[in-house]
Design a protein around this motif. Structure first.
Motif, PDB file in Angstrom:
ATOM      1  N   UNK A 111       5.826  22.473   0.788  1.00 37.44           N
ATOM      2  CA  UNK A 111       5.387  23.291  -0.212  1.00 37.44           C
ATOM      3  C   UNK A 111       4.089  22.765  -1.067  1.00 37.44           C
ATOM      4  N   UNK A 112       3.523  23.358  -1.872  1.00 38.80           N
ATOM      5  CA  UNK A 112       2.168  23.001  -2.537  1.00 38.80           C
ATOM      6  C   UNK A 112       2.248  21.774  -3.382  1.00 38.80           C
ATOM      7  N   UNK A 113       3.534  21.597  -3.745  1.00 36.76           N
ATOM      8  CA  UNK A 113       3.766  20.303  -4.777  1.00 36.76           C
ATOM      9  C   UNK A 113       4.574  19.169  -4.375  1.00 36.76           C
ATOM     10  N   UNK A 114       4.101  18.050  -4.596  1.00 38.44           N
ATOM     11  CA  UNK A 114       4.718  17.098  -4.004  1.00 38.44           C
ATOM     12  C   UNK A 114       5.079  15.983  -5.319  1.00 38.44           C
ATOM     13  N   UNK A 115       6.040  15.214  -4.638  1.00 39.66           N
ATOM     14  CA  UNK A 115       6.742  14.405  -5.782  1.00 39.66           C
ATOM     15  C   UNK A 115       6.654  12.895  -5.310  1.00 39.66           C
ATOM     16  N   UNK A 159       8.118   6.353 -13.950  1.00 43.26           N
ATOM     17  CA  UNK A 159       7.644   5.778 -12.809  1.00 43.26           C
ATOM     18  C   UNK A 159       7.476   6.946 -11.752  1.00 43.26           C
ATOM     19  N   UNK A 160       7.867   8.059 -12.247  1.00 44.87           N
ATOM     20  CA  UNK A 160       7.728   9.241 -11.180  1.00 44.87           C
ATOM     21  C   UNK A 160       6.596  10.208 -11.665  1.00 44.87           C
ATOM     22  N   UNK A 161       6.363  11.286 -10.703  1.00 41.47           N
ATOM     23  CA  UNK A 161       5.305  12.163 -11.002  1.00 41.47           C
ATOM     24  C   UNK A 161       5.294  13.239 -10.221  1.00 41.47           C
ATOM     25  N   UNK A 162       4.793  14.479 -10.660  1.00 42.47           N
ATOM     26  CA  UNK A 162       4.671  15.636  -9.686  1.00 42.47           C
ATOM     27  C   UNK A 162       3.143  16.098  -9.671  1.00 42.47           C
ATOM     28  N   UNK A 169      -0.848  22.763   3.180  1.00 43.37           N
ATOM     29  CA  UNK A 169      -1.826  22.009   4.054  1.00 43.37           C
ATOM     30  C   UNK A 169      -2.129  21.089   3.474  1.00 43.37           C
ATOM     31  N   UNK A 170      -2.956  21.164   2.277  1.00 44.43           N
ATOM     32  CA  UNK A 170      -3.490  19.854   1.386  1.00 44.43           C
ATOM     33  C   UNK A 170      -2.142  19.249   0.971  1.00 44.43           C
ATOM     34  N   UNK A 171      -1.063  19.470   0.790  1.00 43.11           N
ATOM     35  CA  UNK A 171       0.077  18.729   0.426  1.00 43.11           C
ATOM     36  C   UNK A 171       0.699  17.793   1.422  1.00 43.11           C
ATOM     37  N   UNK A 172       0.736  18.526   2.620  1.00 44.61           N
ATOM     38  CA  UNK A 172       1.361  17.953   3.846  1.00 44.61           C
ATOM     39  C   UNK A 172       0.404  16.625   4.295  1.00 44.61           C
ATOM     40  N   UNK A 173      -1.017  16.836   4.112  1.00 43.92           N
ATOM     41  CA  UNK A 173      -1.713  15.773   4.475  1.00 43.92           C
ATOM     42  C   UNK A 173      -1.867  14.456   3.450  1.00 43.92           C
ATOM     43  N   UNK A 174      -1.533  15.038   2.045  1.00 47.39           N
ATOM     44  CA  UNK A 174      -1.465  14.014   1.191  1.00 47.39           C
ATOM     45  C   UNK A 174      -0.235  13.191   1.303  1.00 47.39           C
ATOM     46  N   UNK A 188       4.023   3.701  -3.037  1.00 46.62           N
ATOM     47  CA  UNK A 188       4.472   4.705  -3.457  1.00 46.62           C
ATOM     48  C   UNK A 188       5.344   5.720  -2.502  1.00 46.62           C
ATOM     49  N   UNK A 189       6.318   6.151  -2.939  1.00 46.72           N
ATOM     50  CA  UNK A 189       7.187   6.987  -2.005  1.00 46.72           C
ATOM     51  C   UNK A 189       6.668   8.520  -2.374  1.00 46.72           C
ATOM     52  N   UNK A 190       6.344   9.309  -1.537  1.00 47.61           N
ATOM     53  CA  UNK A 190       5.702  10.556  -1.445  1.00 47.61           C
ATOM     54  C   UNK A 190       6.542  11.544  -0.639  1.00 47.61           C
ATOM     55  N   UNK A 191       6.943  12.694  -1.448  1.00 48.70           N
ATOM     56  CA  UNK A 191       7.804  13.587  -0.819  1.00 48.70           C
ATOM     57  C   UNK A 191       7.380  15.103  -1.442  1.00 48.70           C
ATOM     58  N   UNK A 192       8.154  16.066  -0.663  1.00 49.13           N
ATOM     59  CA  UNK A 192       7.419  17.403  -0.977  1.00 49.13           C
ATOM     60  C   UNK A 192       8.724  17.680  -2.335  1.00 49.13           C
ATOM     61  N   UNK A 193       8.125  18.285  -3.131  1.00 50.87           N
ATOM     62  CA  UNK A 193       8.709  18.305  -4.480  1.00 50.87           C
ATOM     63  C   UNK A 193       9.953  19.473  -4.283  1.00 50.87           C
TER      64      UNK A 193
END
Length: 209
Positions: A111-115, A159-162, A169-174, A188-193
């Motif tokens: 989705x367009x939001x990452x965690x 220590x977390x952020x959204x 597409x931009x979120x997947x690339x990030x 950093x641990x990056x996942x889809x929110x």
């Protein structure tokens, strides 16, 4: 006496004077090359040209460097991190396996939001903007408005952020490029929110009761 005279003629033919006028040197040497068939005159003329910087010989070695910088500048504005720096400071898959935070890692549903989690105490919103801003076209008002950073500094969410990005597409690339990036000595641990809708519905149900 008659036979002694021709001995000096040969010396007069190969005698030449180098002048500061480059075109004259070229013309003179080319004429002598045609008459005498001597190649070293042309070599001397071209060497004279090279020494004076005439022609396009010196800029050639820097062409590769210019291409690299142009590609990097075209890729993203300078106020955000470059892809080279992201790759340089990102852990490899083998290195990630050594950290417990990456154990059982799953990217989640796109989705367009990452965690983002496992952030150091020093991390500020500007640091996250420096990294994730590269996936936003700030010339577009729509994308600029959709870009949102919420950094948690207190409580259990510390220590977390959204980070809200313009599209999936931009979120997947990030996620692909920033996951495992070491920021202030912590990867950093990056996942889809995850979607928050089910929790909101549950809370609303409790309030109604």
């Amino acid at each position: 006496d008659v036979f002694e005279q021709p001995q000096h003629v040969g010396h007069k033919k190969i005698e030449f004077h180098i002048t500061t006028d480059i075109p004259a040197v070229i013309q003179m040497n080319s004429e002598k090359e045609e008459k005498n068939g001597e190649r070293f005159y042309l070599y001397a003329a071209t060497e004279e040209i090279n020494n004076t910087g005439f022609g396009r010989i010196f800029p050639a070695p820097s062409s590769n460097d210019k291409m690299e910088t142009e590609e990097e500048e075209d890729e993203i504005p300078s106020e955000f991190i470059s892809r080279r720096d992201l790759e340089k400071n990102r852990l490899s898959k083998e290195e990630m396996e050594k950290f417990s935070v990456f154990k059982n890692y799953e990217p989640g549903d796109p989705n367009c939001r990452i965690y983002v989690k496992n952030l150091a105490k020093q991390v500020q919103e500007k640091d996250l903007k420096f990294i994730f801003g590269r996936y936003v076209d700030f010339q577009s008002e729509v994308e600029r408005n959709m870009f949102d950073i919420r950094l948690m500094k207190e409580g259990r969410m510390k220590g977390q952020a959204f980070v809200g990005l313009p599209n999936e597409k931009a979120a997947a690339k990030a996620l692909k490029e920033a996951n495992g990036y070491v920021l202030f000595e912590k990867p950093m641990v990056v996942q889809f929110a995850r979607s928050a809708r089910p929790k909101q519905d549950a809370n609303e149900g409790k309030r109604k009761k």
